[in-house]
Enzyme design. Structure first.
Site, mmCIF file in Angstrom:
data_model
loop_
_atom_site.group_PDB
_atom_site.id
_atom_site.type_symbol
_atom_site.label_atom_id
_atom_site.label_comp_id
_atom_site.label_asym_id
_atom_site.label_seq_id
_atom_site.Cartn_x
_atom_site.Cartn_y
_atom_site.Cartn_z
ATOM 1 N N GLU A 72 58.253 29.658 45.955
ATOM 2 C CA GLU A 72 59.096 29.968 47.120
ATOM 3 C C GLU A 72 60.538 30.264 46.707
ATOM 4 O OE1 GLU A 72 58.691 26.808 49.978
ATOM 5 O OE2 GLU A 72 56.494 26.992 50.045
ATOM 6 N N CYS A 73 60.676 30.951 45.594
ATOM 7 C CA CYS A 73 62.001 31.234 45.021
ATOM 8 C C CYS A 73 62.301 32.720 45.173
ATOM 9 C CB CYS A 73 61.986 30.841 43.538
ATOM 10 S SG CYS A 73 63.491 31.231 42.624
ATOM 11 N N GLY A 74 63.585 33.064 45.213
ATOM 12 C CA GLY A 74 63.964 34.473 45.226
ATOM 13 C C GLY A 74 63.491 35.202 43.983
#
Length: 197
Positions: A72-74
């Site tokens: 769930e990271c950029g």
């Protein structure tokens, strides 16, 4: 008489010269052998996403890219570039090993099963993925203690700055480079290293 003295002088000079050369040669060889042997990645056994033991000793002779991942990271789209790199070069000479970690912004909250499903369904990940670990702090996994401490890896101290930081391990199991999380896995810096003999 002069000829005899010249021959005698040469006879004594040659062994001395040869001895000096051998001594210097030995010193040079010893100097190359003196640095302490750095420990290798091959000492580690970890557990993969499916609960199976993964022994780094099985990767002897391969270049290894180790990366801490998050769903769930950029930077999560880097999974796509990692898989692309693995598709192009993975096999006998190169492997990628991913370590999911929840150390940054709680961006890897899932269980091992959820992470496996996410990686396969969204990015078709086929490179080895290990079970979720901690890559910093008091509960840092031993393999990341090795990767981040010069006293253990013999190369450099580093800190895992964010998700998708890369550690490059050469064919002999030694750490040789730390790559910033924002540098893509398909960057020439990494591809050139993978391709180099």
């Amino acid at each position: 008489m002069k000829k005899l003295m010249l021959i005698a002088a040469l006879a004594f000079a040659v062994p001395t010269f040869a001895y000096t050369d051998l001594t210097n040669l030995k010193t040079t060889i010893n100097m190359k052998e003196t640095p302490k042997d750095k420990k290798t990645i091959y000492q580690f056994k970890v557990t993969d996403l499916y609960g199976e033991e993964f022994d780094f000793a099985s990767l002897k002779g391969k270049k290894i890219l180790i990366v801490n991942t998050a769903s769930e990271c950029g930077l999560t789209p880097q999974y796509k570039q990692l898989q692309s790199l693995y598709n192009e070069y993975g096999g006998d000479n190169f492997v990628i090993v991913g370590f999911p970690a929840n150390n940054f912004g709680a961006q890897e909250p899932g269980s091992n099963e959820e992470i496996a499903t996410f990686c396969e369904q969204n990015y078709g990940v086929s490179f080895p993925m290990m079970s979720k670990i901690s890559v910093k702090g008091a509960d840092m996994a031993p393999i990341y203690e090795f990767l981040t401490k010069k006293s253990k890896n013999g190369y450099a101290d580093s800190e895992v700055e964010w998700n998708f930081q890369k550690y490059l391990i050469d064919e002999t199991g030694h750490l040789v480079k730390v790559v910033n999380p924002r540098i893509l896995p398909t960057d020439p810096e990494i591809k050139d290293w993978v391709r180099a003999k």
